[in-house]
Design a protein around this motif. Sequence first.
Motif, PDB file in Angstrom:
ATOM      1  N   SER A 197       0.819  -1.098   0.065  1.00 15.62           N
ATOM      2  CA  SER A 197       0.084  -0.007   0.155  1.00 15.62           C
ATOM      3  C   SER A 197       0.915   1.174   0.130  1.00 15.62           C
ATOM      4  O   SER A 197       1.903   1.275   0.814  1.00 15.62           O
ATOM      5  CB  SER A 197      -0.955   0.086   1.183  1.00 15.62           C
ATOM      6  OG  SER A 197      -1.991  -0.747   0.992  1.00 15.62           O
ATOM      7  N   LYS A 198       0.469   2.448  -0.826  1.00 13.97           N
ATOM      8  CA  LYS A 198       1.190   3.317  -0.728  1.00 13.97           C
ATOM      9  C   LYS A 198       0.228   4.536  -0.389  1.00 13.97           C
ATOM     10  O   LYS A 198      -0.943   4.651  -0.878  1.00 13.97           O
ATOM     11  CB  LYS A 198       1.733   3.792  -2.312  1.00 13.97           C
ATOM     12  CG  LYS A 198       2.753   2.665  -2.853  1.00 13.97           C
ATOM     13  CD  LYS A 198       3.337   3.198  -4.044  1.00 13.97           C
ATOM     14  CE  LYS A 198       4.342   2.097  -4.434  1.00 13.97           C
ATOM     15  NZ  LYS A 198       4.789   2.530  -5.963  1.00 13.97           N
ATOM     16  N   VAL A 199       0.757   5.507   0.776  1.00 13.24           N
ATOM     17  CA  VAL A 199      -0.138   6.572   0.877  1.00 13.24           C
ATOM     18  C   VAL A 199       0.824   7.900   0.971  1.00 13.24           C
ATOM     19  O   VAL A 199       2.034   7.696   0.809  1.00 13.24           O
ATOM     20  CB  VAL A 199      -0.658   5.994   2.314  1.00 13.24           C
ATOM     21  CG1 VAL A 199      -1.620   5.087   2.588  1.00 13.24           C
ATOM     22  CG2 VAL A 199       0.628   5.805   3.349  1.00 13.24           C
ATOM     23  N   THR A 200       0.007   8.723   1.238  1.00 15.65           N
ATOM     24  CA  THR A 200       0.948  10.176   1.168  1.00 15.65           C
ATOM     25  C   THR A 200      -0.100  10.863   2.182  1.00 15.65           C
ATOM     26  O   THR A 200      -1.029  10.769   2.536  1.00 15.65           O
ATOM     27  CB  THR A 200       0.740  10.965  -0.145  1.00 15.65           C
ATOM     28  OG1 THR A 200       1.479  12.248   0.115  1.00 15.65           O
ATOM     29  CG2 THR A 200      -0.684  11.622  -0.349  1.00 15.65           C
ATOM     30  N   GLY A 201       0.802  11.818   2.962  1.00 19.56           N
ATOM     31  CA  GLY A 201       0.191  12.817   3.936  1.00 19.56           C
ATOM     32  C   GLY A 201       0.850  13.857   4.569  1.00 19.56           C
ATOM     33  O   GLY A 201       2.176  14.209   3.758  1.00 19.56           O
ATOM     34  N   LYS A 202       0.456  14.895   5.190  1.00 19.86           N
ATOM     35  CA  LYS A 202       0.953  16.162   5.543  1.00 19.86           C
ATOM     36  C   LYS A 202       0.519  16.490   6.658  1.00 19.86           C
ATOM     37  O   LYS A 202      -0.888  16.088   7.370  1.00 19.86           O
ATOM     38  CB  LYS A 202       0.678  17.160   4.503  1.00 19.86           C
ATOM     39  CG  LYS A 202      -1.010  17.470   4.272  1.00 19.86           C
ATOM     40  CD  LYS A 202      -1.088  18.463   3.261  1.00 19.86           C
ATOM     41  CE  LYS A 202      -2.462  18.396   2.825  1.00 19.86           C
ATOM     42  NZ  LYS A 202      -2.712  19.676   1.944  1.00 19.86           N
ATOM     43  N   VAL A 203       1.129  17.174   7.646  1.00 25.76           N
ATOM     44  CA  VAL A 203       1.010  17.543   9.003  1.00 25.76           C
ATOM     45  C   VAL A 203       0.735  19.296   8.878  1.00 25.76           C
ATOM     46  O   VAL A 203       1.377  19.899   8.211  1.00 25.76           O
ATOM     47  CB  VAL A 203       2.047  17.387   9.974  1.00 25.76           C
ATOM     48  CG1 VAL A 203       1.890  18.177  11.208  1.00 25.76           C
ATOM     49  CG2 VAL A 203       2.456  16.081   9.990  1.00 25.76           C
ATOM     50  N   GLU A 204      -0.568  19.675   9.424  1.00 23.56           N
ATOM     51  CA  GLU A 204      -0.745  21.040   9.317  1.00 23.56           C
ATOM     52  C   GLU A 204      -1.039  21.526  10.789  1.00 23.56           C
ATOM     53  O   GLU A 204      -1.155  20.928  11.631  1.00 23.56           O
ATOM     54  CB  GLU A 204      -1.982  21.337   8.341  1.00 23.56           C
ATOM     55  CG  GLU A 204      -2.093  20.937   6.966  1.00 23.56           C
ATOM     56  CD  GLU A 204      -3.262  21.039   6.225  1.00 23.56           C
ATOM     57  OE1 GLU A 204      -3.280  20.961   5.084  1.00 23.56           O
ATOM     58  OE2 GLU A 204      -4.353  21.146   7.041  1.00 23.56           O
ATOM     59  N   ASP A 205      -0.959  22.953  11.052  1.00 28.71           N
ATOM     60  CA  ASP A 205      -1.655  23.359  12.104  1.00 28.71           C
ATOM     61  C   ASP A 205      -3.072  23.866  11.910  1.00 28.71           C
ATOM     62  O   ASP A 205      -3.742  23.445  10.709  1.00 28.71           O
ATOM     63  CB  ASP A 205      -0.667  24.588  12.612  1.00 28.71           C
ATOM     64  CG  ASP A 205      -0.585  26.106  11.494  1.00 28.71           C
ATOM     65  OD1 ASP A 205      -1.617  25.681  10.627  1.00 28.71           O
ATOM     66  OD2 ASP A 205       0.250  26.772  11.544  1.00 28.71           O
ATOM     67  N   LEU A 206      -3.893  24.302  12.873  1.00 27.61           N
ATOM     68  CA  LEU A 206      -5.011  24.497  12.700  1.00 27.61           C
ATOM     69  C   LEU A 206      -5.428  25.642  11.894  1.00 27.61           C
ATOM     70  O   LEU A 206      -6.534  25.824  11.489  1.00 27.61           O
ATOM     71  CB  LEU A 206      -5.757  24.892  14.273  1.00 27.61           C
ATOM     72  CG  LEU A 206      -5.582  23.687  15.239  1.00 27.61           C
ATOM     73  CD1 LEU A 206      -6.431  24.060  16.646  1.00 27.61           C
ATOM     74  CD2 LEU A 206      -6.385  22.393  14.527  1.00 27.61           C
ATOM     75  N   LYS A 207      -4.737  26.314  11.357  1.00 29.21           N
ATOM     76  CA  LYS A 207      -4.664  27.519  10.361  1.00 29.21           C
ATOM     77  C   LYS A 207      -4.374  27.012   9.207  1.00 29.21           C
ATOM     78  O   LYS A 207      -4.841  27.644   8.068  1.00 29.21           O
ATOM     79  CB  LYS A 207      -3.745  28.728  10.684  1.00 29.21           C
ATOM     80  CG  LYS A 207      -4.097  29.285  11.867  1.00 29.21           C
ATOM     81  CD  LYS A 207      -2.998  30.394  12.176  1.00 29.21           C
ATOM     82  CE  LYS A 207      -3.152  31.233  13.421  1.00 29.21           C
ATOM     83  NZ  LYS A 207      -2.136  32.328  13.823  1.00 29.21           N
ATOM     84  N   GLY A 208      -4.145  25.675   8.876  1.00 27.78           N
ATOM     85  CA  GLY A 208      -3.872  25.068   7.586  1.00 27.78           C
ATOM     86  C   GLY A 208      -2.449  25.141   7.006  1.00 27.78           C
ATOM     87  O   GLY A 208      -2.348  24.872   6.048  1.00 27.78           O
TER      88      GLY A 208
END
Length: 287
Positions: free
Chosen positions: A224-235
Motif C-alpha cells: 500500500s502506498k499513502v501520502t500525508g501532511k501535517v498542518e496546524d489548525l490554520k492550515g
Amino acid sequence: MSSNILRRILTNARGVSTGPPPAARSPYRYFRTLALGGSVAVTGYALGAVYPHPYITFISPRPAPAPPDPDSPQSIVYTAALEQTLQTLPLLTSHRAQPDAHEWYETRPYVHYPEQLRVNSLTAGALRGPGKLALPPLARARKDESEAIVIVHVGRGVCGHDGIIHGGLLATILDESLARTAITNLPEKIGVTANLSINYRAPTFADQFIVVRISLVDTSGRKSKVTGKVEDLKGNVLVEAHATFVQPKYAHLLKSKAVQQMMGDPEPAKSTPVLLSEGMPPPPSKA
C-alpha cells in the motif's frame, strides 16, 4: 582694491537677517519627546511579552516546567480540559457536520489497547501524558479507508530545539497515522513500513493541536502506498510525507486484533446493540 571691499560689504549685508529673532525652545519639549518615546517602548515591550511573535519564541523560548506525573490530580484536570478543547475545535465540529459526514467514522487509537502492551509502546506508553502526547489521537476516516484525518496534541516535553517539536517525533506521528490508512487496505490488516520519505516545511511549535491528513495512493497485493501532511489548525503545512507499507509473508501468523486495537477500531454505529460486557443490557427481544 576698493571694488573687492565693496563686494564683501554687500555680501555680508545679504547674510544679516532683519526679521525677528527665533523663539527660544522650551526645555519641556525635550521631556515630552523623551516621555513619548519611553511610553511607546514600554507598550511595545509589554505587548511583545504577552503576545510574542512565534519566531521570537523560536529564538528565545519561555522557560517551562518538566512534564508532570500523568496520574497527578493536576494532570487529570489538565487532560480533561484539553479533551474538552479538542471536542470543540472548529475544524472537528465542522468536519462532523459536513454533508458527507455519514461516509466517515471516528475512532480513538490506543484507547482499547491492552495495558500489558501499552506500557511497552512508545506513543501509547512512554510518550503519553501531559506535556508530551496528552491525549489519544482522534482519527476520522472514510468508510472506504481511502482518506483520513488525525488530530494530535503535542506538548512542550517532546521538543528538539526548546519550543519546537522534535522532527523525529513528527516522523513517528506520521508513520503511525499513514500506517493506519495503509494497513487497513492490506488483505490481512497487518503491515510494516517499507519506506517513509519526509520533507519538513516549517517549524512545528509545541503546545498545539496538529492535524495529519492522509490519502491512499495505491494498493497492489501486499503493498500500500499513502501520502500525508501535517498542518496546524490554520492550515499551514508543516511536514509532507509519502510512504510504502508492505504486508509480511508471515502475516497470517500475527495477531491482527492487537494491531486493530492500537490503530483504533471503528466505533459501533448508534443502531448497534450494546452488550452486557459494555455496561448496558441488550435491547428486549421481540415477542
